[in-house]
Every structure is written in C-alpha cells, then in structure tokens.
Design a protein around this motif. Sequence first.
Motif, PDB file in Angstrom:
ATOM      1  N   ALA A   1       0.823  -1.209   0.000  1.00 20.44           N
ATOM      2  CA  ALA A   1       0.000   0.000   0.000  1.00 20.44           C
ATOM      3  C   ALA A   1       0.859   1.263   0.000  1.00 20.44           C
ATOM      4  CB  ALA A   1      -0.928  -0.007   1.215  1.00 20.44           C
ATOM      5  N   LYS A   2       1.971   1.230   0.729  1.00 11.65           N
ATOM      6  CA  LYS A   2       2.853   2.396   0.775  1.00 11.65           C
ATOM      7  C   LYS A   2       3.506   2.649  -0.581  1.00 11.65           C
ATOM      8  CE  LYS A   2       4.052   2.258   5.705  1.00 11.65           C
ATOM      9  NZ  LYS A   2       5.152   2.043   6.703  1.00 11.65           N
ATOM     10  N   ILE A   3       3.936   1.567  -1.244  1.00  6.60           N
ATOM     11  CA  ILE A   3       4.545   1.703  -2.569  1.00  6.60           C
ATOM     12  C   ILE A   3       3.513   2.230  -3.566  1.00  6.60           C
ATOM     13  CG2 ILE A   3       5.603   0.459  -4.504  1.00  6.60           C
ATOM     14  CD1 ILE A   3       6.798  -1.487  -2.480  1.00  6.60           C
ATOM     15  N   LYS A   4       2.311   1.696  -3.493  1.00  4.82           N
ATOM     16  CA  LYS A   4       1.240   2.114  -4.400  1.00  4.82           C
ATOM     17  C   LYS A   4       0.888   3.585  -4.180  1.00  4.82           C
ATOM     18  CE  LYS A   4      -3.304   0.649  -6.060  1.00  4.82           C
ATOM     19  NZ  LYS A   4      -4.385  -0.357  -5.908  1.00  4.82           N
ATOM     20  N   SER A   5       0.889   4.000  -2.926  1.00  5.16           N
ATOM     21  CA  SER A   5       0.593   5.393  -2.593  1.00  5.16           C
ATOM     22  C   SER A   5       1.660   6.338  -3.159  1.00  5.16           C
ATOM     23  CB  SER A   5       0.500   5.553  -1.075  1.00  5.16           C
ATOM     24  OG  SER A   5       0.298   6.901  -0.716  1.00  5.16           O
TER      25      SER A   5
END
Length: 203
Positions: free
Chosen positions: A188-192
């Motif tokens: 989720a952090k990478i996608k954000s």
Amino acid sequence: ECSIVRNNLGPKINESLSFAYENLSEFPLPDERIFKKSHDGSSAALSDDFLEYLRKFIESLANFKVKKISGLELTGETFNSFAKAYFKLFQSKSLPTTEQIEDTTMTQRVKILSEAAQLKYYEKMRAFENVTTIDDENFMENFEKNHLAFKSEVLNEFSNTLTTIVDDQTKIESFKTSFDADIDQIYAKIKSKIAKKFGPSLK
C-alpha cells in the motif's frame, strides 16, 4: 616452542594464540623493532613487520562462522533486538519461567524471519517505486501481478521456516496473518508513492 593448554575455546583460538606467542613475542616491549625511530606515539610509527604479524593474528581470531538464527546470520541489530527482549523479560521482580524464556526466544526468531522476508519483498517491488516515467499502459496491471507473485513467494518461504520454529498451529496461523498484513502494508505504501508521483495519469 609455544605450548598451549587444551581448553574449551577451540583449536582455532589455540592456533591463533600459538601464532601470536611465536611471532609477536619476538618483539619484547620496549623494543626498537616495534617502534620506528621517528616514533611519536601514533600507530603510524609502528614497525611494518610488527603490524603485519598483528594483522594476521587479529584476522585469525576473527575468522569464525557467524551464528545463524532461523537460517539468517546474526547481525548487531538482531543481537540488540534479542538483548532488549531478554532484558525486558528479566526486569520483573520474579525470575521468568522456562516457558516465558522459550516464548520470548520464539517470538524474536519469528520477528527476525518476518523482517527479512518483508525486506526481500520490498527489494523485489522497489523497481516500481523508483520509476520516473510510465510508458507501459499495463503498468498498474503488472504492478498488481508482481505484488501477488512476490507476496506468495515470500509468504511460502516464511511459512516453511515458521513451522520449524513454532509448534502451536494457532500461533503459526496468527504469525502468518500478521505477516500477510505487513506485506500488504508495504504494498500500500509503494502504491501510494506511485499515485502521488504520477497522479491522474496513472491508470
């Protein structure tokens, strides 16, 4: 000739001590063979021969296999993690039980295993995080596919090793659920970060 008493320190240390005695003892203190005439108190003024013998001695002492925990080499960071956990355990007024010590050890081993697996996942996915332009219209689709593939890979590796550390099936499932959530959080952090970088152009 040097004679070393056999002890529990092992043949490697005995060999190293023998070497030191036989070679470094050739330089009794104080001796001009240790210090160059221009000696000013610094290590730079030490004799090259003396330094070479000292270097070999230190290398021979340090040439030990690094201890592994859960198949991973013990680092200063992981040792510190174990030390903190045990220190906290022994802070109570009464001594911890054998079960508490074993549980703490198990938890720390799983923690090390989990962190290593999470790092492996991140290293595989960071290429998506570091992109500067998106030319492939299937970028996000590939991102999702890689996430699922890498997640499955590290989860399987984590689970296989986990069963060698933990016997209780309920705890195994709990650790696996927690690990799964940690991976999803990294994803989720990478996608954000990708979304913030490319905004509306991201498909």
